[in-house]
Every structure is written in structure tokens, then in C-alpha cells.
Scaffold this motif. Structure first.
Motif, PDB file in Angstrom:
ATOM      1  N   SER A 109       0.441  -1.391   0.102  1.00  0.00           N
ATOM      2  CA  SER A 109      -0.195   0.082  -0.240  1.00  0.00           C
ATOM      3  C   SER A 109       1.050   1.335  -0.007  1.00  0.00           C
ATOM      4  O   SER A 109       1.546   1.254   0.485  1.00  0.00           O
ATOM      5  CB  SER A 109      -0.866   0.242   1.372  1.00  0.00           C
ATOM      6  N   PRO A 110       0.672   1.818  -0.804  1.00  0.00           N
ATOM      7  CA  PRO A 110       1.783   3.400  -0.647  1.00  0.00           C
ATOM      8  C   PRO A 110       1.288   4.135   0.376  1.00  0.00           C
ATOM      9  O   PRO A 110       2.997   4.652   0.873  1.00  0.00           O
ATOM     10  CB  PRO A 110       1.137   4.302  -1.651  1.00  0.00           C
ATOM     11  N   PHE A 111       0.335   4.059   1.231  1.00  0.00           N
ATOM     12  CA  PHE A 111       0.781   4.978   2.524  1.00  0.00           C
ATOM     13  C   PHE A 111      -0.215   4.240   3.557  1.00  0.00           C
ATOM     14  O   PHE A 111      -1.246   3.364   3.033  1.00  0.00           O
ATOM     15  CB  PHE A 111      -0.111   6.613   2.704  1.00  0.00           C
ATOM     16  N   THR A 112       0.336   3.701   4.354  1.00  0.00           N
ATOM     17  CA  THR A 112      -0.496   3.972   5.958  1.00  0.00           C
ATOM     18  C   THR A 112      -1.013   4.638   6.578  1.00  0.00           C
ATOM     19  O   THR A 112      -0.899   6.002   7.426  1.00  0.00           O
ATOM     20  CB  THR A 112       0.004   2.723   6.617  1.00  0.00           C
ATOM     21  N   ALA A 113      -2.054   4.729   7.987  1.00  0.00           N
ATOM     22  CA  ALA A 113      -2.546   5.751   8.379  1.00  0.00           C
ATOM     23  C   ALA A 113      -3.240   5.489   9.796  1.00  0.00           C
ATOM     24  O   ALA A 113      -3.463   3.584  10.018  1.00  0.00           O
ATOM     25  CB  ALA A 113      -3.962   6.206   7.737  1.00  0.00           C
ATOM     26  N   GLU A 114      -2.584   6.694  11.039  1.00  0.00           N
ATOM     27  CA  GLU A 114      -2.869   6.005  12.325  1.00  0.00           C
ATOM     28  C   GLU A 114      -3.279   7.031  13.076  1.00  0.00           C
ATOM     29  O   GLU A 114      -3.144   8.513  12.508  1.00  0.00           O
ATOM     30  CB  GLU A 114      -1.686   5.580  13.093  1.00  0.00           C
ATOM     31  N   MET A 174      -8.802  15.172  16.604  1.00  0.00           N
ATOM     32  CA  MET A 174      -8.503  14.053  15.848  1.00  0.00           C
ATOM     33  C   MET A 174      -6.857  14.788  15.449  1.00  0.00           C
ATOM     34  O   MET A 174      -6.739  15.631  15.050  1.00  0.00           O
ATOM     35  CB  MET A 174      -9.422  13.367  14.663  1.00  0.00           C
ATOM     36  N   ARG A 175      -5.853  13.457  15.601  1.00  0.00           N
ATOM     37  CA  ARG A 175      -4.730  14.040  15.064  1.00  0.00           C
ATOM     38  C   ARG A 175      -4.382  12.458  14.268  1.00  0.00           C
ATOM     39  O   ARG A 175      -4.619  11.306  14.565  1.00  0.00           O
ATOM     40  CB  ARG A 175      -3.317  13.320  15.944  1.00  0.00           C
ATOM     41  N   PHE A 176      -4.148  12.939  12.386  1.00  0.00           N
ATOM     42  CA  PHE A 176      -3.558  11.514  11.999  1.00  0.00           C
ATOM     43  C   PHE A 176      -1.803  11.227  11.621  1.00  0.00           C
ATOM     44  O   PHE A 176      -1.840  12.239  11.087  1.00  0.00           O
ATOM     45  CB  PHE A 176      -4.175  10.661  11.351  1.00  0.00           C
ATOM     46  N   LYS A 181       6.987  11.006   6.355  1.00  0.00           N
ATOM     47  CA  LYS A 181       5.971  10.790   7.680  1.00  0.00           C
ATOM     48  C   LYS A 181       5.479  11.998   7.826  1.00  0.00           C
ATOM     49  O   LYS A 181       5.800  12.640   8.195  1.00  0.00           O
ATOM     50  CB  LYS A 181       6.113  10.150   9.126  1.00  0.00           C
ATOM     51  N   LEU A 182       3.689  11.908   7.749  1.00  0.00           N
ATOM     52  CA  LEU A 182       3.432  13.819   7.561  1.00  0.00           C
ATOM     53  C   LEU A 182       2.108  13.763   8.612  1.00  0.00           C
ATOM     54  O   LEU A 182       1.709  12.212   8.594  1.00  0.00           O
ATOM     55  CB  LEU A 182       2.521  13.478   6.235  1.00  0.00           C
ATOM     56  N   SER A 183       2.365  14.537   9.364  1.00  0.00           N
ATOM     57  CA  SER A 183       1.386  14.556  10.298  1.00  0.00           C
ATOM     58  C   SER A 183       0.279  15.731  10.017  1.00  0.00           C
ATOM     59  O   SER A 183       0.599  16.654   9.913  1.00  0.00           O
ATOM     60  CB  SER A 183       1.831  14.334  11.852  1.00  0.00           C
ATOM     61  N   LEU A 184      -0.645  15.106  10.449  1.00  0.00           N
ATOM     62  CA  LEU A 184      -2.036  15.965  10.599  1.00  0.00           C
ATOM     63  C   LEU A 184      -3.234  16.337  11.388  1.00  0.00           C
ATOM     64  O   LEU A 184      -3.142  14.881  11.980  1.00  0.00           O
ATOM     65  CB  LEU A 184      -2.670  16.108   9.011  1.00  0.00           C
ATOM     66  N   ALA A 185      -3.599  17.173  11.761  1.00  0.00           N
ATOM     67  CA  ALA A 185      -4.831  17.185  12.912  1.00  0.00           C
ATOM     68  C   ALA A 185      -6.123  17.588  12.069  1.00  0.00           C
ATOM     69  O   ALA A 185      -6.117  19.128  11.170  1.00  0.00           O
ATOM     70  CB  ALA A 185      -4.140  18.147  13.826  1.00  0.00           C
ATOM     71  N   TYR A 186      -7.410  17.702  12.798  1.00  0.00           N
ATOM     72  CA  TYR A 186      -8.385  18.159  12.643  1.00  0.00           C
ATOM     73  C   TYR A 186      -9.457  18.437  13.300  1.00  0.00           C
ATOM     74  O   TYR A 186      -9.350  17.003  14.453  1.00  0.00           O
ATOM     75  CB  TYR A 186      -8.873  17.475  11.279  1.00  0.00           C
TER      76      TYR A 186
END
Length: 485
Positions: free
Chosen positions: A187-192, A237-239, A288-293
């Protein structure tokens, strides 16, 4: 010769077409007539055994779920989304269709002609394309590894030549050349996903859940509990997007990230490469790229008693790889190549499906109260009184009794008045009555005697009727004020 494997190390990216380019080279004094191609392949989930590698038609491999089966594909005449032969398989990308010269065992071998004549000393390129759809279900159990074992058979009549001329009566010998290999799908990317403030809530609004009871049998925050939220609560949330499986040469880039459940268009887009072109332009292993919403808990959005805390859509594309000029001879026959030319590995399609990641499930409950921090200065000054206010609304048609305690049970100090660093004025313990639908403000006046970092007393308010917490700041770490001189 497989020209792609040295560049990709046998890795293919899900969600786009991946191309293997083979170079077929005729001998210096051999003509190849009636060159035909047949492919055998076997897909397996999990770790692949050596038996399955050696024999793609063996039963040693575990089958892959129908909806995510990798396929050998080819360009189609019509630029539309083609359906596969399997009912449960999703449509292929526009302009692609399954190959008809692929078999899974020796009982049903099919072949196709790829060249009528390959002259002595000449070469040609043979592109073979594979595709596996992305996992869009959001179920992590379906993200198991998958491997495709393939066996490419090239058959032709070998006619010997003398000074480049073949003998008219020489029918030649039938020759079969077999090349096998494996492709590992990633998979090109995974998310947590994670809650910014954790599972503990300082404003639970009196929701009736075992984790919010004032007489809870366990207050150990390390014990996992289901995610709960009050109707209308805004959850932060943060992922983290990770590219942990991409290699040094097989890479992908992020074009934009958006939260599909956000109704405010200005807050919908969380990241765009157009605004941050120099950041995360090409993700490789370890990126790694961290974003919040934030998202609003709504009972109307419930599915099977719970809602997903956001649906993240990721638009992406692979980083292109091209066969080098040293490897590709100028006189090579490229009649089988299409508009992608000598591009191989993951192809940059114009309509790559975005990846979708679903946030954790959260149970949304009716809340008898609404509570929030109404006022708190960001930087109070030494010796000047300042006020901290909380607002509570009774959302029921019944009278309510609230029990209030400021700083009760705080570590190392149960009496806020004895704290010489911070003086407090206001009702710090007691009860308050609220009528149906009434709104009440609880205010406390503080004055700091020192500058710097000062701990603010924590407020706890519980419902006497429901025996639940309405405000419970004691469940969190200490609240801190930064006092200016």
C-alpha cells in the motif's frame, strides 16, 4: 531479460497499473518466427512459500480475497472502466482490461502472438502490466500482504541464418524460453489515528456511560475503553500518514489530503502540495506526515451504533521510473509499447483512485448537559486578578442538582487557599440547583503572586441525578497558566 526488477526489487504499488518490461533479444545468427506469449500466475496472501515461487500453479499459496485479486491487464480500445471476469472484482482503471493469455494452471494454457518475425541480432520490448485495487474498506484485517508469482513463456520457431539470410527450406526448431518471478504488493501509505486529548474528557457533559460514572470501579486511565462522545461534541483528532513500505526507487507523492465529513469547505482540505510544494513532494521509506483536524459527533451519522471520526481522502500519484538509455538500445523494436513509452514500475495514470482512511469508531450518546470553558486568559499578569468561567446548560426538562468541587483531590494539595502562589476567590465546594433548560455560569477569580508557570486548580462538577461527571478536569494532567511579570 527483466529490465524492471533491478529498479523495483519486485515491489508493486496497489491502486495503479505496474509495468514489467522484458527485453527479448534474438541471437546474432538466429531468426525468431511466430513469437508467442503465455502467462501463468498465482496470487497468495501472507508470506509466500518457496514451492509457490517455483510453481505458480501450485496449491501451496493462500488465495486472495476476490475483491482485491491482482490481475494481468492491458490497454483496451475503449477509454472506459472495464469490468473483470469476476463478479466481486471492482472495475479496472479507465482504458484497461484483463489479458486473455493468462492461466493459473497447465490445464488451460492460452497464448497470444506478439511478433511474427524478430530478425537475427535484433531486440524488442515486451511490457506486461499488473493491477491490484486499493483497500477502501477501512478494515485493517484486509491489509494483509499479497504476492503474485508469475511464469512468462516465450515460444517461437528458431531459424538459423547465414550472413543474415535464412534458408528457404529450413522450418526451424520450436523453442520455449521461460522466465519466472514474483511481485510483492504494498500500500502506498498507511494511516494511524489518535485523539489529541486522549480518551479522558474534561467536559463529558453528564453522558450516561460506565466510564463517566462518579462511582466508577476503576479510574485507571491505562485501561482501554470504547470511544464515547456527547451529541454535538467537537472532537480533535490527529493522524499520521506513513510511507513505511516504499523503497528507495519505488516512491509516491501526496497531492492533497481532505476530510470528507467536514462540511466547512475552508476546513475541508488539510494539506495540498500546491501550497507546500517543497514539503513531502516525494515520499520514500520512513516518510511521515502528521496532520490534525476536528469533527462533530452526531447521532444522525451513526452506523450500527457508532460513527467514524472522520473519513480522510488522500489523492496521490507514484513517482515515475523510466528505462535508461544504456539499457534500452536505440534500434529496439518498440511496437508493443503504448503512450507510456519506456516508463515502467508504477505508472502515473491520469485517474488514480484516492486512498480512503476511516477514523476510529465512536459511540455518540445523548448528553443531559452542555458544558464548556467560557473564559480563561492566555497570559495573566502578576498581582492582577483574572477570572476563569465555565458555562453549563441543562438540556433536560427536569431540575438538576450539581455537586461542585474545585481542586478537591489534586495531587499534593487539597486546600487551594493554602497555595501562596495563587490566591482564589469564589465558591470552591458545594451544590447548585438548575431548573429545566437553564443556563448557568460558574466563575472563579484568581490572582498569581509569582511569574512563570503556575498550576491552575482543577474543577469537578457532577450530576446528582445521574451520578455522572459534567466537568471533570481532575481526569487530566494539571492545568497550567503562564503568568507574565
Amino acid at each position: 531479460t527483466n529490465l524492471t526488477d533491478p529498479h523495483t526489487n519486485g515491489v508493486a504499488i496497489e491502486g495503479t497499473v505496474n509495468r514489467l518490461i522484458f527485453k527479448l533479444q534474438a541471437g546474432a545468427d538466429v531468426d525468431c518466427r511466430g513469437v508467442r506469449l503465455s502467462i501463468r500466475c498465482r496470487n497468495s496472501s501472507g508470506a509466500i512459500s518457496s514451492e509457490a515461487v517455483d510453481d505458480p500453479g501450485s496449491e501451496a499459496a493462500t488465495s486472495v480475497k476476490p475483491g482485491r485479486r491482482p490481475l494481468f491487464v492491458r490497454r483496451s480500445v475503449n477509454d472506459i472502466a472495464s469490468l473483470t471476469n469476476e463478479e466481486n472484482d471492482p472495475p479496472l482503471p479507465k482504458g484497461w482490461e484483463p489479458r486473455n493469455d493468462v492461466s493459473v494452471d497447465e490445464s488451460n494454457v492460452t497464448s497470444s502472438i506478439i511478433a511474427t518475425h524478430l530478425e537475427a541480432g535484433k531486440s524488442m520490448f515486451l511490457p506486461l502490466d499488473l493491477f491490484r485495487p486499493l483497500n477502501q474498506s477501512g478494515d485493517s484485517s484486509e491489509s494483509e500482504s499479497c504476492t503474485t508469482s508469475y511464469e512468462v513463456s516465450i515460444s517461437y520457431r528458431q531459424v538459423r541464418t547465414v550472413k543474415g539470410i535464412s534458408q528457404p527450406n529450413d522450418l526451424g526448431d520450436q523453442v520455449v524460453v521461460v522466465r519466472s518471478g514474483t511481485v510483492t504488493w504494498i500500500s502506498p501509505f498507511t494511516a494511524e489515528f489518535s485523539l489529541i486529548n486522549g480518551n479522558q474528557k474534561s467536559f463529558p457533559c453528564g453522558i450516561k456511560h460506565p466510564s463517566n460514572m462518579t462511582q466508577s470501579s476503576s479510574n485507571d486511565s491505562s485501561i482501554s475503553s470504547p470511544l464515547i462522545a456527547a451529541e454535538g461534541e467537537r472532537i480533535r483528532m490527529r493522524f499520521h500518514l506513513k510511507a513505511k513500505e516504499l523503497g528507495n526507487k519505488v516512491a509516491a507523492s501526496i497531492e492533497n489530503v481532505l476530510n470528507e465529513k467536514e462540511t466547512n469547505e475552508e476546513q475541508k482540505y488539510l494539506y495540498s502540495s500546491a501550497d507546500s510544494d517543497l514539503f513531502f513532494a516525494q515520499s520514500k521509506q520512513g516518510s511521515k506526515l502528521s496532520l490534525a483536524y476536528s469533527t462533530t459527533a452526531k447521532r444522525s451519522a451513526q452506523v450500527s451504533g457508532a460513527m467514524s471520526l472522520g473519513t480522510i481522502s488522500l489523492k496521490w500519484k507514484p513517482v515515475g521510473i523510466t528505462v535508461s538509455s544504456e539499457t534500452a538500445p536505440a534500434d529496439g523494436n518498440s511496437s508493443l509499447l503504448d503512450e507510456f513509452g519506456l516508463a515502467h514500475g508504477p505508472l502515473i495514470l491520469p485517474d488514480i483512485a484516492p486512498m480512503k482512511f476511516h477514523g476510529p469508531r465512536c459511540h455518540v450518546l445523548d448528553a443531559p448537559f452542555k458544558s464548556k470553558l467560557l473564559k480563561c486568559p492566555s497570559a495573566p499578569k502578576v498581582g492582577k486578578p483574572f477570572r476563569v468561567s465555565y458555562q453549563i446548560t441543562n438540556q433536560t426538562a427536569k431540575s438538576q442538582t450539581l455537586k461542585l468541587s474545585l481542586n478537591k483531590g489534586q495531587r499534593g494539595n487539597t486546600n487551594p487557599a493554602s497555595n501562596s502562589e495563587l490566591l482564589i476567590a469564589g465558591k470552591m465546594q458545594g451544590e447548585a440547583q438548575m431548573g429545566p433548560w437553564e443556563e448557568k455560569v460558574f466563575s472563579f477569580t484568581f490572582m498569581s503572586m509569582i511569574a512563570g508557570k503556575v498550576s491552575r486548580p482543577q474543577l469537578s462538577i457532577s450530576s446528582g441525578r445521574h451520578q455522572t461527571w459534567v466537568i471533570n478536569e481532575s481526569s487530566l494532567s494539571s492545568q497550567t497558566l503562564f503568568v507574565l511579570p
